[in-house]
Design an enzyme around this catalytic site. Structure first.
Site, PDB file in Angstrom:
ATOM      1  N   LYS A  52       0.851  -1.200   0.000  1.00  0.00           N
ATOM      2  CA  LYS A  52       0.000   0.000   0.000  1.00  0.00           C
ATOM      3  C   LYS A  52       0.883   1.245   0.000  1.00  0.00           C
ATOM      4  O   LYS A  52       1.911   1.294   0.697  1.00  0.00           O
ATOM      5  CB  LYS A  52      -0.907  -0.014   1.233  1.00  0.00           C
ATOM      6  N   SER A 102      -9.794   2.387   2.698  1.00  0.00           N
ATOM      7  CA  SER A 102      -8.866   3.061   1.806  1.00  0.00           C
ATOM      8  C   SER A 102      -7.910   2.121   1.089  1.00  0.00           C
ATOM      9  O   SER A 102      -7.253   2.490   0.126  1.00  0.00           O
ATOM     10  CB  SER A 102      -8.052   4.073   2.605  1.00  0.00           C
ATOM     11  N   SER A 146     -10.466   0.212   6.963  1.00  0.00           N
ATOM     12  CA  SER A 146      -9.824   0.274   5.652  1.00  0.00           C
ATOM     13  C   SER A 146      -9.113  -0.996   5.204  1.00  0.00           C
ATOM     14  O   SER A 146      -8.604  -1.054   4.092  1.00  0.00           O
ATOM     15  CB  SER A 146      -8.819   1.435   5.612  1.00  0.00           C
TER      16      SER A 146
END
Length: 493
Positions: A79, A159, A183
């Site tokens: 990420k 997210s 998330s």
């Protein structure tokens, strides 16, 4: 999709150890898959092909020498919130344009030390602020799942949408992710993958771009429960550079897979039966209860009375901490700089151009609730509510409940550009209604696929555990996974 990219981490690890495949072959298969699919799915914002091939070659040398690590030769996506030395790290934001940190986050350093291979950086909502991966400076990620008979592009959740989409579409063997209010778990539920938010302090936050420091926690997204357990064991550690990381031994989480749940007390909180909750969510929840009961678990009704205050309290605490953390982005030392007539105007111009609309909204909310005259009325009160939410869970666990079963999300994945969501930010925030309590209380939570809705889209269940008892979550999640079966999207990209 090649046969190699279809392997789970556990399967790939076994074949690498037997020298049936090489790390170089596995890495090349993933790089080819990314090249073919990423223009459509937009899961990666940077692909580190040369670095990946060099790391794979080093892994093959260690495998041949008999000095392989726990993740030797396993290709992973990272990420974009995790600092990776010398590589693109922008947290999905324009304000960090061109930033390549001279250091490595502790979580990724742990993975590389265990022999994992870095494929690249994964798309995400800007500064992890979002539930759909539509706030990224690099554009939305497209969910590899589609509703039956419908070509409409769906969100992968947020997210960590890039992480979830890449795992679901076989563009990495597993991925790092972060969870501040859901998330990891929400995108896992939207993509038919497994995601665990470990206990706060289980993974170091050092080198991870901060959103809300008292809520942020790193964790993995993987194809199945076993793979998630393998990844978390490597990601987790105590860290002198992060004073909030916990000096608690890291268990062999994989060893918990297959453990019986007979006699285990599983709590079902009445407060999670929300008004207007779709029938399909209630049905999958009831199915999960039936599976655990059939496996010998004792199902008990519980109450978490302060649940209804969790979402409003979260959306005070998280923006308040974000407004403080994001004050460091000013155009002076790194990232974007938009000139002005003087220093103050340069700050204003840089932040106006560098931050997206959702980040600006949350910074303004956070600044407001921390301002003189409002601090006691909002922020202090929200922190008191947070204490009550934590106490609710403590009371339930002290009464003998070992895990709590809830839905993971209030719906299946929705469309990119959904007008209802775009017109009303609160509707988007409601996607976190089942997940934020876990962050507010610092507890571990895992999302596991549990079935498909009437349109053929994945639905997930969430298990919430006691602090630092991730082993029980893995054992219980595996029971659900075995009962539900495995789900994969129909390839269209």
């Amino acid at each position: 999709m090649s046969e190699l990219t279809n392997l789970t981490i556990a399967e790939a690890r076994a074949r690498l150890e037997k020298r049936e495949i090489t790390a170089a072959e596995l890495t090349d298969a993933y790089l080819a898959a990314i090249e073919a699919a990423n223009p459509t799915l937009n899961a990666y914002v940077a692909v580190t092909a040369d670095k990946a091939r060099a790391m794979a070659a080093a892994s093959d040398a260690r495998l041949a020498a008999g000095t392989a690590g726990a993740l030797e030769g396993i290709p992973l996506g990272v990420k974009d919130l995790f600092a990776t030395e010398g590589e693109h790290t922008q947290a999905g934001s324009h304000i960090l344009d061109g930033f390549r940190p001279p250091y490595e986050s502790t979580v990724t350093a742990n993975l590389w030390a265990d022999g994992a291979v870095m494929l690249g950086k994964l798309n995400m909502d800007e500064f992890a602020m979002g539930s759909s991966n539509e706030t990224s400076h690099y554009g939305p990620v497209v969910n590899p799942w589609r509703a039956e008979g419908d070509d409409k592009a769906l969100v992968p959740g947020g997210s960590s949408g890039g992480s979830a989409a890449a795992v679901a579409a076989w563009l990495c063997a597993g991925a790092t992710a972060t969870d501040t209010g859901g998330s990891i778990r929400q995108p896992a539920a939207f993509t038919g993958t497994v995601g665990i938010k470990p206990t706060y302090g289980r993974c170091s936050r050092w080198g991870t771009v901060a959103f809300a420091s008292s809520l942020d926690q790193a964790g993995p997204i993987a194809r199945d429960v076993r793979d998630a357990a393998i990844l978390l064991r490597s990601m987790a550690s105590v860290d002198d550079k992060d004073t909030t990381s916990a000096d608690v031994p890291v268990a062999d989480y994989e060893a918990a897979i297959g453990r019986s749940v007979k006699g285990m007390r599983i709590g079902i909180p009445k407060e999670y039966r929300m008004d207007g909750m779709p029938g399909e969510i209630e049905a999958v929840w009831q199915q999960g209860i039936a599976w655990l009961r059939a496996a010998g678990a004792e199902i008990v009704d519980i109450s978490l009375p302060h649940t209804k205050y969790a979402l409003p309290a979260y959306y005070i605490v998280a923006p308040a901490e974000a407004s403080s953390n994001l004050a460091r982005y000013d155009g002076v030392r790194y990232g974007l700089r938009v000139p002005g007539r003087d220093l103050l105007e340069m700050y204003e111009n840089t932040r106006a151009a560098g931050f997206g609309a959702e980040v600006k909204r949350r910074v303004m909310i956070g600044t407001y609730v921390l301002s003189a005259g409002y601090y006691d009325a909002y922020y202090l009160r929200a922190q008191k509510v947070r204490t009550l939410i934590k106490k609710d869970f403590e009371d339930v666990f002290e009464a003998g409940v070992e895990a709590i079963l809830t839905p993971a999300t209030p719906s299946a994945a929705f469309g990119i550009g959904d007008q209802d969501m775009a017109a009303d930010p609160v509707k988007m925030y409601l996607n976190d209604v089942f997940t934020v309590t876990v962050n507010m209380a610092g507890l571990p939570g895992i999302a596991v696929p549990a079935g498909l809705d009437g349109k053929g889209l994945p639905l997930g269940l969430q298990l919430i555990g006691r602090p630092f008892d991730e082993e029980t979550l893995f054992a219980t999640a595996h029971v659900l996974e075995e009962a539900a079966g495995h789900f994969a999207p129909r390839r269209w990209w």
